[in-house]
Design a protein around this motif. Structure first.
Motif, PDB file in Angstrom:
ATOM      1  N   ARG A 194       0.833  -1.199   0.000  1.00 26.44           N
ATOM      2  CA  ARG A 194       0.000   0.000   0.000  1.00 26.44           C
ATOM      3  C   ARG A 194       0.870   1.251   0.000  1.00 26.44           C
ATOM      4  O   ARG A 194       0.638   2.194  -0.760  1.00 26.44           O
ATOM      5  N   GLU A 195       1.882   1.265   0.855  1.00 23.56           N
ATOM      6  CA  GLU A 195       2.770   2.432   0.942  1.00 23.56           C
ATOM      7  C   GLU A 195       3.519   2.657  -0.373  1.00 23.56           C
ATOM      8  O   GLU A 195       3.623   3.792  -0.852  1.00 23.56           O
ATOM      9  N   THR A 196       4.011   1.583  -0.981  1.00 27.75           N
ATOM     10  CA  THR A 196       4.692   1.702  -2.274  1.00 27.75           C
ATOM     11  C   THR A 196       3.742   2.245  -3.325  1.00 27.75           C
ATOM     12  O   THR A 196       4.100   3.134  -4.112  1.00 27.75           O
ATOM     13  N   ASN A 237       3.251   5.953  -2.728  1.00 25.13           N
ATOM     14  CA  ASN A 237       4.455   6.708  -3.100  1.00 25.13           C
ATOM     15  C   ASN A 237       4.662   6.791  -4.608  1.00 25.13           C
ATOM     16  O   ASN A 237       5.200   7.779  -5.109  1.00 25.13           O
ATOM     17  N   GLU A 238       4.254   5.747  -5.316  1.00 23.63           N
ATOM     18  CA  GLU A 238       4.432   5.713  -6.776  1.00 23.63           C
ATOM     19  C   GLU A 238       3.180   6.171  -7.515  1.00 23.63           C
ATOM     20  O   GLU A 238       3.112   6.065  -8.733  1.00 23.63           O
ATOM     21  N   ASP A 239       2.196   6.666  -6.774  1.00 19.04           N
ATOM     22  CA  ASP A 239       0.923   7.119  -7.360  1.00 19.04           C
ATOM     23  C   ASP A 239       0.305   6.035  -8.246  1.00 19.04           C
ATOM     24  O   ASP A 239      -0.214   6.303  -9.324  1.00 19.04           O
ATOM     25  N   THR A 245      -2.526   3.930  -8.522  1.00 21.51           N
ATOM     26  CA  THR A 245      -3.910   3.776  -8.084  1.00 21.51           C
ATOM     27  C   THR A 245      -4.409   2.348  -8.241  1.00 21.51           C
ATOM     28  O   THR A 245      -5.133   1.839  -7.379  1.00 21.51           O
ATOM     29  N   LEU A 246      -4.028   1.695  -9.323  1.00 22.34           N
ATOM     30  CA  LEU A 246      -4.479   0.320  -9.567  1.00 22.34           C
ATOM     31  C   LEU A 246      -4.027  -0.618  -8.449  1.00 22.34           C
ATOM     32  O   LEU A 246      -4.831  -1.373  -7.892  1.00 22.34           O
ATOM     33  N   THR A 247      -2.739  -0.573  -8.101  1.00 21.25           N
ATOM     34  CA  THR A 247      -2.230  -1.431  -7.031  1.00 21.25           C
ATOM     35  C   THR A 247      -2.849  -1.059  -5.698  1.00 21.25           C
ATOM     36  O   THR A 247      -3.214  -1.935  -4.905  1.00 21.25           O
ATOM     37  N   LEU A 248      -3.008   0.231  -5.437  1.00 19.38           N
ATOM     38  CA  LEU A 248      -3.617   0.677  -4.186  1.00 19.38           C
ATOM     39  C   LEU A 248      -5.034   0.126  -4.050  1.00 19.38           C
ATOM     40  O   LEU A 248      -5.402  -0.418  -3.009  1.00 19.38           O
ATOM     41  N   GLU A 249      -5.822   0.208  -5.101  1.00 20.05           N
ATOM     42  CA  GLU A 249      -7.191  -0.315  -5.064  1.00 20.05           C
ATOM     43  C   GLU A 249      -7.204  -1.837  -4.926  1.00 20.05           C
ATOM     44  O   GLU A 249      -8.068  -2.399  -4.261  1.00 20.05           O
TER      45      GLU A 249
END
Length: 185
Positions: free
Chosen positions: A110-112, A115-117, A119-123
Motif C-alpha cells: 500500500r505504501e509503495t 508513493n508511486e501514485d 492507483t491500480l495497485t492501491l485499489e
C-alpha cells in the motif's frame, strides 16, 4: 481513517475452539473471543461512546477488542468509566501475531503504491484486505476460513483504534463531532 481495517489486523485473535466461562475466568491477556458484559454508563458527551450508540441499556455481547478498550478506559491512565461487569465469555488461547505478516506485506504494498501514485495497485491491495475481513465470517466466497469471531474482533479493533485517535484529537483541543464508519482505503 485510512487503512483502518489493515491496521486492525494487529489484534488478539482466538486460535482454537472457543470455550465457555463465567465471570472474569475467560478474561486473560492471552485469551480472546466474545464476552457478555454490562458496561458502565458513559458520561462524557464530548467523547464518542466506546461501545457506540445504543438504544437499549443493559448487557450486550462485545468482542475482546472492545472489552480491552473499556478496561483501558477504566484504568488509572484514563479513569473515564467504571470497568464493565463480565457475565460470561467464549474465549480461546490467542495471538496478536497471526495476521501480522500479512498486515506488514499489504501495508508495504500500500505504501509503495501511494508513493508511486499507483492507483491500480492501491485499489487492489484495499480490495484484498477488505475481502479477507468481510468473507472470514460465514460467506459463500470463503469456505476455507470461517471465523465470524475474527471478523467481529477485527471490526471492533478498527473502531477501538479510531476511538484512540478521537481521544488524542480531543486531548489536543479539537472538538470531536462524530466517529463515522471506518474507511478501508
Amino acid at each position: 481513517m485510512n487503512a483502518a481495517y489493515l491496521s486492525a489486523l494487529k489484534c488478539w485473535l482466538p486460535i482454537g475452539k472457543l470455550e465457555h466461562s463465567t465471570g472474569m475466568d475467560g478474561v486473560e491477556p492471552k485469551r480472546s473471543g466474545v464476552h457478555l458484559i454490562t458496561p458502565a454508563p458513559w458520561e462524557h458527551p464530548h467523547l464518542p461512546d466506546p461501545i457506540g450508540d445504543r438504544d437499549e441499556p443493559g448487557a450486550l455481547w462485545v468482542t475482546n477488542a472492545t472489552l480491552r478498550l473499556l478496561q483501558r478506559l477504566a484504568g488509572p491512565k484514563y479513569a473515564l468509566v467504571e470497568a464493565p461487569v463480565v457475565h460470561e465469555s467464549w474465549t480461546s488461547g490467542a495471538t496478536e501475531n497471526f495476521l501480522d505478516a500479512l498486515r506488514k506485506t499489504l501495508s508495504a504494498a500500500r505504501e509503495t503504491a501511494i508513493n508511486e501514485d499507483d492507483t491500480l495497485t492501491l485499489e487492489y491491495v484495499k480490495a484484498m484486505y477488505s475481502k479477507l475481513i468481510s468473507t472470514m465470517g460465514e460467506s459463500v466466497h470463503n469456505r476455507e476460513m470461517m471465523r465470524p469471531d475474527w471478523m467481529h474482533i477485527i471490526h471492533s479493533q478498527a473502531y477501538a483504534n479510531l476511538w484512540g485517535k478521537a481521544f488524542k484529537a480531543h486531548q489536543a483541543g479539537l472538538e470531536v463531532i462524530s466517529m463515522a464508519p471506518t474507511s478501508s482505503t
